[in-house]
Scaffold this motif. Structure first.
Motif, PDB file in Angstrom:
ATOM      1  N   THR A 278       0.927  -3.102 -28.712  1.00  0.00           N
ATOM      2  CA  THR A 278      -0.221  -3.886 -28.250  1.00  0.00           C
ATOM      3  C   THR A 278      -0.541  -5.049 -29.186  1.00  0.00           C
ATOM      4  O   THR A 278      -0.996  -6.103 -28.746  1.00  0.00           O
ATOM      5  CB  THR A 278      -1.460  -2.986 -28.136  1.00  0.00           C
ATOM      6  OG1 THR A 278      -1.711  -2.379 -29.418  1.00  0.00           O
ATOM      7  CG2 THR A 278      -1.243  -1.891 -27.111  1.00  0.00           C
ATOM      8  N   MET A 301      -2.757  -1.931 -23.199  1.00  0.00           N
ATOM      9  CA  MET A 301      -2.893  -0.547 -23.629  1.00  0.00           C
ATOM     10  C   MET A 301      -1.591  -0.027 -24.236  1.00  0.00           C
ATOM     11  O   MET A 301      -0.511  -0.522 -23.935  1.00  0.00           O
ATOM     12  CB  MET A 301      -3.311   0.326 -22.444  1.00  0.00           C
ATOM     13  CG  MET A 301      -4.484  -0.251 -21.641  1.00  0.00           C
ATOM     14  SD  MET A 301      -5.963  -0.562 -22.636  1.00  0.00           S
ATOM     15  CE  MET A 301      -6.651   1.094 -22.741  1.00  0.00           C
ATOM     16  N   GLY A 307      -3.535   4.373 -20.828  1.00  0.00           N
ATOM     17  CA  GLY A 307      -2.963   3.367 -19.947  1.00  0.00           C
ATOM     18  C   GLY A 307      -3.814   3.104 -18.726  1.00  0.00           C
ATOM     19  O   GLY A 307      -5.027   2.905 -18.824  1.00  0.00           O
ATOM     20  N   THR A 319       0.918  -1.608 -20.053  1.00  0.00           N
ATOM     21  CA  THR A 319       1.113  -0.557 -21.045  1.00  0.00           C
ATOM     22  C   THR A 319       2.571  -0.119 -20.995  1.00  0.00           C
ATOM     23  O   THR A 319       3.391  -0.706 -20.275  1.00  0.00           O
ATOM     24  CB  THR A 319       0.169   0.629 -20.782  1.00  0.00           C
ATOM     25  OG1 THR A 319       0.257   1.542 -21.887  1.00  0.00           O
ATOM     26  CG2 THR A 319       0.514   1.368 -19.503  1.00  0.00           C
TER      27      THR A 319
END
Length: 356
Positions: A278, A301, A307, A319
């Motif tokens: 991230t 995420m 997520g 994610t």
């Protein structure tokens, strides 16, 4: 509410040459970066102008860009007079160090003839001598700053000039809140707020948020700057987030719709369960996302735990899980693919972003 920042470097004519390294081919590096600042939410960019040569450079720059520019002048009123020959949006002076009254009168007269507002900037470190003595004798510093600002406003009013704003900058959180509350109780002149010399990114953002949020929730402040020992971009982003925090904390928006908007970026801090970096993704996309002219929430995420489900409120998110990259909208998965290559991840994310 206008978010401002200040250019960190000295101006030179070399800056205005077509030095395109690191930027779009055929463009000017300085101009391009200023355009980026405008896209991410900067409403006014202030430049220190310590010499007549730099006044000429600022004048040329003002003719090349759309972002309003403010000339910041200390000590030499002739520099202020020269800046007023150009299409600048504002002049910032500290009358306490600009010279005697006839010099202030010359600047005010020329600003009035060109309908250019003046910000009266008062700093704790540059109070008039008489007030410095009183502070040493026990006068409260916040009270001294307000007294200095009111004295300068009186001079401007005597000269028939009312197109003014005031800033009273001090480095303490409590003092910043106090000085602006005191001033607002005595005058309705527009206020520029911020904590000066606040420090590096983390410390400076915390200090500014702690001082500015109470003021914003009371409807105090017309423009702001988050002063940081960091980039202009991060000053703008921090300002936006403080405004968004103020908006989130009230249902009535006491500042009359002046709080922020645009993209809200939700980003996982990353941990040992990490399947998706991230931090690296946010660094790559931060400027682009804050440039979007949309009121939306974007989530970045880190894993299956936080997520799509935890970020189901987001208009769009990304994610990872194992080797898979997941892109979702409002908690619903819309695209899953396997890759570890940033180029492929960015391409897929961009394609979905265009559909928002």
């Amino acid at each position: 509410m206008v978010i401002q920042t200040m250019w960190k470097d000295r101006l030179s004519f070399k800056n205005l040459q077509n030095d395109t390294e690191g930027f779009c081919s055929g463009g000017n590096a300085l101009v391009h970066r200023i355009e980026v600042l405008e896209r991410i939410g900067c409403g006014l960019l202030r430049f220190a102008v310590p010499s007549l040569e730099e006044a000429e450079i600022l004048g040329e720059l003002a003719g090349r860009i759309t972002l309003p520019l403010c000339a910041d002048i200390h000590f030499d009123y002739k520099i202020a007079l020269r800046c007023l020959d150009f299409p600048i949006a504002k002049l910032r002076i500290n009358p306490g160090n600009i010279g005697n009254r006839h010099k202030v009168e010359a600047v005010v007269s020329k600003a009035a003839s060109r309908n250019i507002p003046i910000r009266i900037g008062v700093n704790a470190g540059s109070l008039p001598g008489s007030l410095r003595v009183k502070v040493e004798q026990g006068l409260d510093r916040a009270e001294a700053l307000v007294m200095a600002a009111m004295e300068e406003l009186t001079i401007f009013e005597e000269l028939g000039f009312s197109n003014t704003a005031v800033s009273m900058k001090i480095s303490g959180i409590a003092d910043t809140v106090k000085v602006n509350r005191l001033f607002r109780n005595r005058s309705d002149v527009p206020l520029h707020i911020g904590v000066t010399e606040a420090g590096p990114l983390v410390a400076g953002t915390v200090k500014n948020a702690s001082a500015l949020l109470p003021l914003l929730l009371e409807g105090i402040g017309d423009t702001l700057r988050v002063s940081l020992s960091d980039s202009e971009e991060n000053e703008i982003i921090a300002g936006r987030e403080i405004l968004n925090a103020a908006r989130e904390m009230t249902d009535t928006d006491p500042a009359g719709g002046r709080f922020g908007g645009g993209v809200i970026l939700v980003s996982c801090p990353r941990c040992g369960r990490n399947d998706f970096d991230t931090i690296a993704f946010t660094d790559r996309w931060k400027t682009r996302l804050y440039s979007l002219k949309k009121n939306c929430t974007i989530a970045v995420m880190g894993c299956a735990v936080n997520g799509p489900e935890e970020a189901k409120h987001a208009d769009m998110g990304i994610t990872g899980a194992g080797n898979s990259i997941i892109i979702f909208r409002k908690g619903k998965i819309i695209k899953t693919f396997q890759t570890k290559k940033n180029e492929e991840i960015d391409k897929a994310f961009n394609a979905e972003l265009q559909k928002l």
